[in-house]
Design a protein around this motif. Structure first.
Motif, PDB file in Angstrom:
ATOM      1  N   THR A  34      -1.151  -0.374  16.512  1.00 45.98           N
ATOM      2  CA  THR A  34      -0.668  -1.005  15.292  1.00 45.98           C
ATOM      3  C   THR A  34      -1.136  -0.261  14.053  1.00 45.98           C
ATOM      4  OG1 THR A  34      -2.560  -2.494  15.171  1.00 45.98           O
ATOM      5  CG2 THR A  34      -0.633  -3.273  16.397  1.00 45.98           C
ATOM      6  N   SER A  35      -0.472  -0.548  12.942  1.00 47.15           N
ATOM      7  CA  SER A  35      -0.841   0.024  11.651  1.00 47.15           C
ATOM      8  C   SER A  35      -2.088  -0.658  11.110  1.00 47.15           C
ATOM      9  CB  SER A  35       0.312  -0.137  10.664  1.00 47.15           C
ATOM     10  OG  SER A  35       0.633  -1.511  10.491  1.00 47.15           O
ATOM     11  N   LEU A  40       3.185  -2.865  11.414  1.00 45.98           N
ATOM     12  CA  LEU A  40       3.953  -1.993  12.293  1.00 45.98           C
ATOM     13  C   LEU A  40       3.239  -1.847  13.635  1.00 45.98           C
ATOM     14  CD1 LEU A  40       5.007   0.929   9.901  1.00 45.98           C
ATOM     15  CD2 LEU A  40       6.291  -1.146  10.486  1.00 45.98           C
ATOM     16  N   ILE A  56       9.439   0.700  18.397  1.00 47.14           N
ATOM     17  CA  ILE A  56       8.700   0.356  17.179  1.00 47.14           C
ATOM     18  C   ILE A  56       9.150  -1.010  16.678  1.00 47.14           C
ATOM     19  CG2 ILE A  56       8.160   1.033  14.807  1.00 47.14           C
ATOM     20  CD1 ILE A  56       8.817   3.911  15.565  1.00 47.14           C
ATOM     21  N   ARG A  58       8.440  -4.034  13.472  1.00 49.97           N
ATOM     22  CA  ARG A  58       7.894  -4.377  12.152  1.00 49.97           C
ATOM     23  C   ARG A  58       7.839  -5.886  12.051  1.00 49.97           C
ATOM     24  NH1 ARG A  58      10.936  -4.804   6.624  1.00 49.97           N
ATOM     25  NH2 ARG A  58       9.182  -5.049   5.189  1.00 49.97           N
ATOM     26  N   VAL A 132       0.061   5.618  13.290  1.00 50.79           N
ATOM     27  CA  VAL A 132       0.766   4.494  12.681  1.00 50.79           C
ATOM     28  C   VAL A 132       0.065   4.144  11.377  1.00 50.79           C
ATOM     29  CG1 VAL A 132       1.673   2.179  13.009  1.00 50.79           C
ATOM     30  CG2 VAL A 132       1.338   3.663  14.990  1.00 50.79           C
ATOM     31  N   THR A 225      14.987  -3.925   6.795  1.00 53.82           N
ATOM     32  CA  THR A 225      14.127  -2.802   7.154  1.00 53.82           C
ATOM     33  C   THR A 225      14.880  -1.491   6.968  1.00 53.82           C
ATOM     34  OG1 THR A 225      12.847  -4.103   8.738  1.00 53.82           O
ATOM     35  CG2 THR A 225      12.801  -1.712   8.993  1.00 53.82           C
ATOM     36  N   ILE A 289       8.983   3.555   7.544  1.00 55.69           N
ATOM     37  CA  ILE A 289       9.521   2.229   7.857  1.00 55.69           C
ATOM     38  C   ILE A 289       9.017   1.212   6.835  1.00 55.69           C
ATOM     39  CG2 ILE A 289       9.636   0.387   9.590  1.00 55.69           C
ATOM     40  CD1 ILE A 289       8.905   2.574  11.681  1.00 55.69           C
TER      41      ILE A 289
END
Length: 661
Positions: A34-35, A40, A56, A58, A132, A225, A289
């Motif tokens: 994950t971010s 994300l 992927i 979001r 990410v 998105t 993204i």
């Protein structure tokens, strides 16, 4: 610059499941990363066909469906029959760097990173590193040496399996790439086509050569998105990639250059596809993204580029330049007119003037030196044009064939440096093959030795090279103003084309559009207002902004316009997306030191009333330049800025606001 990699508590989750949620493809396990903000997430897995895949999400909503990973070389196939054999711990990447050209001077990049290692049936290994960040995902391949391989083992690429699979109801904004060896004097491809706007995913490119980067998409259940795909850190031993022409069911696959897109000199052709010793490392595949503001403000295209190794950057000075060729064409490349354009640059308080093609024949070295010396008395730097070409096109312009070898290049660059020339504009490259990419790198490296600035024309997308080579201040790679002077169709599409560019071509990389004229164009009917033309000087980011308006043309504009352009900043320290939609509207704020410029253009031929949130400048009274009763009239008013600032635009119109904070 600071680069830190720290081990942290793993964010890895291994789910033993029977199927992948996006495509109902059975798998053995999914690895999740994950971010930093948790919004994300990527999932990496191997399906039952032993194909490596990723997807992927979001905010738990799918952005890319199960998409393919892998690479095939001449001596090994790492695209099928794969098993995931190891997964690294998760590390945090934190980096700060600065740019001389772009929408932001000081940049901070943070991401979570993890590497997945796969093995084929022959026990040959492929590592894929994912990063990410809060604004996107990036990954790159590393083909590892076998236990009995030495580092001298050289491999060559056959194809890459990477794909990007979108939901069927997604839309795309894509630029086709022209077929190699077509166009005037066989100069294609050069990234100079119009974007196809808001087309359904899966629609084929009108060119068999495919689609260029950056590629923009809108997806998600509520179309909330946005996704921009490009690549970064393109090294000399790799070719530049693109998207293939066909995208069945919305799955876009990585494409490669055409056979003719190679360096060729004296009958000898260079390589087309990537090659090198093991380990072979690919460029980063970059997927930005988020909502449109997140994508428009992102710096991922340079975040993933290699840092500069230049120790002396004192000669790297961004600026604004006068330029005769844009409107006056070939006949203007003579000494008296170039001297007049030196005076024009000095009068406009700009930093440079550009002397274009055939200067060697029409002016010559002796008179060029005289021009450079004269310009120095006015504190103006002189830039000169070169033809890159070897055997790959039949362009007649010169100096030609003078940069093809290290010996020739260094002789020319040394001569220019001794004259006091500040930089070179180099035109007519052959495309994206590995040997041509190597040629770009060699030019940039040799130019740095002689402290020359570089501007590439008829060229590829730079893919973040402006970070690696800070003296690369701008690159064309766009259907810019010169094309408007040639064909009415381009003038007809200037508004929508320009409103597309901040979200695509100019998203990460400097763009030499060469904007802005306030007068008539011979044999062409202009379709944009003068305020639109002025707005381009702020909207488009370029390390050297070449303004095409001539000294005589500048005499016809109001004094406040001249004063505005006399104080046009040489670079931007900060930028913000304010409002917009690709091809329809683009409104951005840019800061130089303590002065903000808010600029916008209307990409459609309809009137619009905008309500802009300028609360970061709330209560400030600003200079407001906008159109009057006619498209050629510009007015200079004051405007109080607020959370609901109202701007009225005519069709194909623009505005500029200037205010000190």
């Amino acid at each position: 610059m600071k680069y830190i990699t720290l081990s942290i508590t793993p964010l890895l989750f291994i789910f033993l499941i029977s199927s992948c949620s996006s495509d109902n493809i059975k798998t053995t396990s999914i690895q999740k990363l994950t971010s930093p903000n948790g919004e994300l997430a990527i999932e990496v897995f191997v399906d039952t066909q032993q194909q490596a895949k990723y997807q992927i999400s979001r905010s738990a909503n799918l952005v890319l469906k199960a998409s393919t990973l892998g690479i095939k070389l001449t001596d090994r196939d790492l695209s099928t029959r794969l098993n995931l054999i190891s997964t690294s711990g998760i590390t945090t990447v934190s980096e700060q760097y600065h740019l001389f050209t772009g929408k932001q001077r000081e940049v901070t990049y943070q991401a979570n990173e993890q590497t997945y290692t796969f093995e084929n049936a022959e026990k040959q290994k492929l590592s894929i590193t994912f990063r990410v960040s809060d604004d996107g995902v990036a990954f790159r391949y590393q083909v590892l040496a076998d236990n009995d391989d030495s580092k001298t083992t050289q491999v060559s690429m056959i194809e890459e399996s990477t794909s990007f699979a979108f939901a069927a109801d997604s839309t795309a904004w894509l630029q086709p790439i022209a077929v190699a060896q077509t166009g005037w004097s066989n100069t294609n491809p050069s990234y100079e086509e119009h974007y196809q706007l808001a087309i359904p995913v899966g629609q084929a490119s009108p060119s068999s050569a495919g689609w260029v980067f950056p590629a923009l998409f809108n997806t998600g259940e509520h179309k909330d998105t946005w996704v921009a795909i490009t690549e970064a850190n393109l090294t000399a031993n790799f070719h530049a990639s693109r998207l293939q022409a066909q995208s069945t069911n919305g799955e876009y696959k990585i494409g490669q250059p055409m056979a003719a897109e190679v360096y060729s000199y004296d009958g000898v052709k260079g390589g087309l596809l990537a090659k090198g010793n093991l380990p072979l490392i690919s460029p980063w595949r970059v997927i930005t993204i988020g909502d449109l503001a997140t994508v428009a403000n992102s710096t991922l295209g340079t975040d993933l580029a290699a840092p500069s190794t230049l120790t002396d950057t004192d000669f790297v000075k961004p600026g604004v330049s006068s330029w005769s060729w844009g409107l006056l064409k070939d006949d203007a490349t003579i000494y008296p007119i170039q001297k007049a354009f030196v005076d024009h640059a000095a009068d406009m308080n700009w930093q440079y003037t550009l002397v274009d093609a055939d200067w060697d024949r029409k002016i010559g070295d002796k008179k060029l030196k005289e021009l450079v010396d004269y310009a120095a008395t006015k504190n103006i730097g002189v830039l000169v044009w070169y033809n890159s070409s070897g055997d790959w096109n039949i362009t007649p312009y010169s100096p030609k064939g003078q940069l093809l070898t290290a010996k020739l290049r260094n002789e020319q660059f040394a001569k220019l440096a001794n004259m006091g020339v500040k930089g070179v504009k180099i035109d007519f490259f052959a495309g994206d093959g590995q040997s041509m990419i190597n040629y770009y790198h060699e030019i940039l490296q040799d130019a740095a030795k002689h402290k020359l600035l570089v501007n590439f024309h008829g060229a590829t997308l730079p893919r973040g090279w402006q970070r690696t080579y800070p003296h690369l201040l701008t690159v064309e790679a766009i259907k810019g103003f010169e094309m408007i002077t040639f064909f009415q169709e381009n003038a007809d599409l200037e508004a929508s084309h320009s409103a597309m560019l901040p979200f695509t071509r100019n998203l990460f990389d400097p763009m030499d559009f060469t904007p802005t004229t306030f007068n008539d164009i011979p044999s062409i009917e202009r379709k944009t207002s003068n305020s639109f033309e002025l707005a381009q000087t702020v909207l488009f980011t370029s390390g050297i902004q070449h303004i095409v308006e001539t000294p005589n043309g500048m005499k016809n504009v109001p004094e406040f316009i001249k004063h505005f352009l006399q104080n046009l900043p040489p670079q931007w320290h900060e930028s913000k997306f304010i409002a917009g939609y690709p091809g329809k509207l683009a409104v951005f704020a840019r800061r130089f030191e303590n002065t903000w410029y808010i600029t916008g253009i209307n990409g459609e031929n309809i009137e619009k009333t905008l309500t802009l949130d300028l609360s970061f400048l709330n209560g400030k009274s600003a200079q407001y330049i906008h159109s009057g009763k006619t498209e050629r009239e510009m007015l200079n008013d004051s405007l109080e800025l607020s959370k609901a600032t109202t701007i009225k635009l005519n069709g194909s119109d623009g505005f500029v606001i200037k205010v000190k904070k």
